[in-house]
Design a protein around this motif. Structure first.
Motif, short mmCIF file in Angstrom:
data_model
loop_
_atom_site.label_atom_id
_atom_site.label_comp_id
_atom_site.label_asym_id
_atom_site.label_seq_id
_atom_site.Cartn_x
_atom_site.Cartn_y
_atom_site.Cartn_z
N GLY A 160 0.82 -1.21 0.00
CA GLY A 160 0.00 0.00 0.00
C GLY A 160 0.85 1.25 0.00
N GLY A 161 1.95 1.23 0.76
CA GLY A 161 2.85 2.36 0.80
C GLY A 161 3.49 2.64 -0.56
N LEU A 162 3.90 1.58 -1.25
CA LEU A 162 4.47 1.75 -2.59
C LEU A 162 3.45 2.32 -3.57
CD1 LEU A 162 6.69 -1.42 -3.16
CD2 LEU A 162 7.45 0.95 -3.05
N ALA A 163 2.20 1.89 -3.42
CA ALA A 163 1.14 2.35 -4.33
C ALA A 163 0.87 3.83 -4.20
CB ALA A 163 -0.14 1.56 -4.07
N THR A 164 1.21 4.42 -3.05
CA THR A 164 0.94 5.85 -2.83
C THR A 164 1.99 6.75 -3.48
OG1 THR A 164 2.21 5.97 -0.75
CG2 THR A 164 -0.13 5.31 -0.61
N PHE A 165 3.03 6.16 -4.05
CA PHE A 165 4.15 6.94 -4.59
C PHE A 165 3.71 8.03 -5.56
CE2 PHE A 165 6.92 7.42 -8.34
CZ PHE A 165 8.01 8.05 -7.75
N VAL A 166 2.76 7.72 -6.42
CA VAL A 166 2.34 8.67 -7.45
C VAL A 166 1.80 9.97 -6.84
CG1 VAL A 166 0.00 7.71 -7.63
CG2 VAL A 166 1.01 8.90 -9.59
N VAL A 167 1.22 9.88 -5.65
CA VAL A 167 0.71 11.06 -4.97
C VAL A 167 1.69 11.57 -3.91
CG1 VAL A 167 -1.15 11.95 -3.48
CG2 VAL A 167 -1.69 10.37 -5.35
N SER A 168 2.33 10.64 -3.22
CA SER A 168 3.18 11.00 -2.08
C SER A 168 4.38 11.86 -2.47
CB SER A 168 3.67 9.72 -1.39
OG SER A 168 4.56 10.00 -0.35
N ALA A 169 5.08 11.50 -3.53
CA ALA A 169 6.31 12.21 -3.89
C ALA A 169 6.09 13.69 -4.19
CB ALA A 169 7.00 11.50 -5.06
N PRO A 170 5.18 14.06 -5.11
CA PRO A 170 4.99 15.49 -5.37
C PRO A 170 4.36 16.23 -4.19
CG PRO A 170 3.41 14.18 -6.62
CD PRO A 170 4.40 13.23 -6.04
N THR A 171 3.47 15.56 -3.46
CA THR A 171 2.84 16.20 -2.30
C THR A 171 3.87 16.54 -1.24
OG1 THR A 171 0.75 15.04 -2.68
CG2 THR A 171 1.12 15.92 -0.47
N GLU A 172 4.77 15.61 -0.95
CA GLU A 172 5.81 15.83 0.05
C GLU A 172 6.76 16.94 -0.39
OE1 GLU A 172 6.95 14.29 3.14
OE2 GLU A 172 4.80 13.91 3.22
N LEU A 173 7.13 16.94 -1.67
CA LEU A 173 8.06 17.96 -2.16
C LEU A 173 7.46 19.37 -2.01
CD1 LEU A 173 10.44 17.93 -5.10
CD2 LEU A 173 8.67 19.69 -5.12
N ILE A 174 6.23 19.53 -2.44
CA ILE A 174 5.58 20.85 -2.37
C ILE A 174 5.39 21.26 -0.91
CG2 ILE A 174 3.48 22.12 -2.89
CD1 ILE A 174 3.22 20.22 -5.37
N LYS A 175 4.95 20.35 -0.08
CA LYS A 175 4.72 20.65 1.34
C LYS A 175 6.00 21.08 2.03
CE LYS A 175 4.71 17.23 4.24
NZ LYS A 175 5.75 17.52 5.25
N CYS A 176 7.07 20.31 1.84
CA CYS A 176 8.32 20.62 2.52
C CYS A 176 8.89 21.95 2.07
CB CYS A 176 9.34 19.50 2.30
SG CYS A 176 8.95 17.96 3.16
N ARG A 177 8.86 22.23 0.77
CA ARG A 177 9.39 23.50 0.28
C ARG A 177 8.55 24.67 0.76
NH1 ARG A 177 11.66 22.36 -5.89
NH2 ARG A 177 13.30 20.93 -5.23
#
Length: 304
Positions: A109-126
């Motif tokens: 399930g964690g791997l499946a979230t990659f498509v959303v998780s990666a850009p969301t985390e990048l924008i949030k952190c910046r």
């Protein structure tokens, strides 16, 4: 849409609304951001820390837009993927009997979230470490404009590893604690309380298991947060105040291993656990609420 999709979406959005202020502090500590507000000598260290990170009311929700939209979808994908994977492994999502299968399903399930998780985390952190008034939307827009889809997935490799390991422990610890402490004789009130406690425990276990990975991920994704877009697009409002008017050349991006090595050499092993205390508090509160909302929504949506 299935019940677990909507239950996951709403529980994820609720968790972000509650946990964003503490998540902002965690991200700034991991990235090495050191706010330096002008405070008088009579101000206590606790007040200085609070005022340094929450300099105005808007800071409380800084970087929350991307996670509210993205993390709701992420949580929906997570729970749907987890439930379907566990069923394929021959176990019941409502009452799993094998914790090893639970871990595998959570990891999938964690791997499946990659498509959303990666850009969301990048924008949030910046957005959270930015010193100007940049919104999540402006950061996402400029990243897409100047770096394309690849820019939005910068740091995606370590994000996917973090999510696979973390969500494996997330579901495993929740099911283990629920099976350990629950009883058929529990009242509805006792059951609700145990869901909160088990959800909070799962959040702490998850972040403790992946925190060094998350520190490196945050540093990878924010390593250019003080430079990039204003130098390339003349949008001076996104530039760090200390760099205004200074023709600084574009920095070269460092690899994940280089970032980790550099962090260790400059700050020692302790840097990989910086912010773990505040993160554990946030993890308990957010995941207690998330699991409570998820379980409640599942019961509500599955009623005939």
């Amino acid at each position: 849409m299935s019940a677990d999709f909507w239950a996951g979406y709403l529980s994820g959005a609720a968790g972000i609304l509650i946990g964003n202020p503490l998540d902002l502090v965690k991200t700034r500590l991991q990235a090495g951001s050191s706010p330096s507000p002008t405070l008088d000598s009579a101000t206590s260290p606790l007040q200085q820390s609070f005022k340094g990170h929450f300099d105005r009311a808007g800071t409380l929700v800084r970087g929350a837009t991307a996670p509210i939209l993205g993390y709701g979808a992420l949580n929906a994908i997570l729970f749907v993927s987890y439930n379907r994977t566990l069923s394929l492994l021959g176990d019941s999502p409502s009452a799993p009997s094998n914790l090893w299968r639970v871990w595998l399903a959570g990891s999938a399930g964690g791997l499946a979230t990659f498509v959303v998780s990666a850009p969301t985390e990048l924008i949030k952190c910046r957005a959270q470490v930015w010193k100007g008034n940049a919104s999540s939307w402006s950061i996402a827009r400029d990243t897409w404009k100047y770096e394309g889809i690849r820019g939005l997935y910068y740091g995606g490799g370590i994000t996917s590893v973090r999510d696979a390991v973390g969500y494996g422990f997330y579901f495993w610890s929740y099911e283990w604690s629920k099976q350990t402490f629950s009883s058929p004789e529990d009242t509805d009130r006792q059951t609700a309380l145990k869901v909160l406690l088990c959800g909070g425990f799962a959040g702490i276990v998850t972040w403790a298991s992946i925190f060094p990975l998350d520190v490196v991920k945050t540093r990878v994704q924010t390593q250019l947060s003080h430079l990039p877009y204003s130098l390339r697009s003349e949008q001076r409002g996104l530039l760090h105040p200390e760099l205004e008017g200074i023709p600084t050349p574009q920095k070269k991006r460092l690899s994940t291993l280089h970032v980790a090595r550099q962090a260790y050499q400059s700050d020692g092993a302790g840097v990989f656990f910086r912010g773990l205390g505040i993160c554990s508090i946030r993890a308990f509160v957010v995941n207690a609420v998330q699991w409570a909302v998820y379980e409640w929504m599942m019961r509500l949506l599955q009623q005939p």
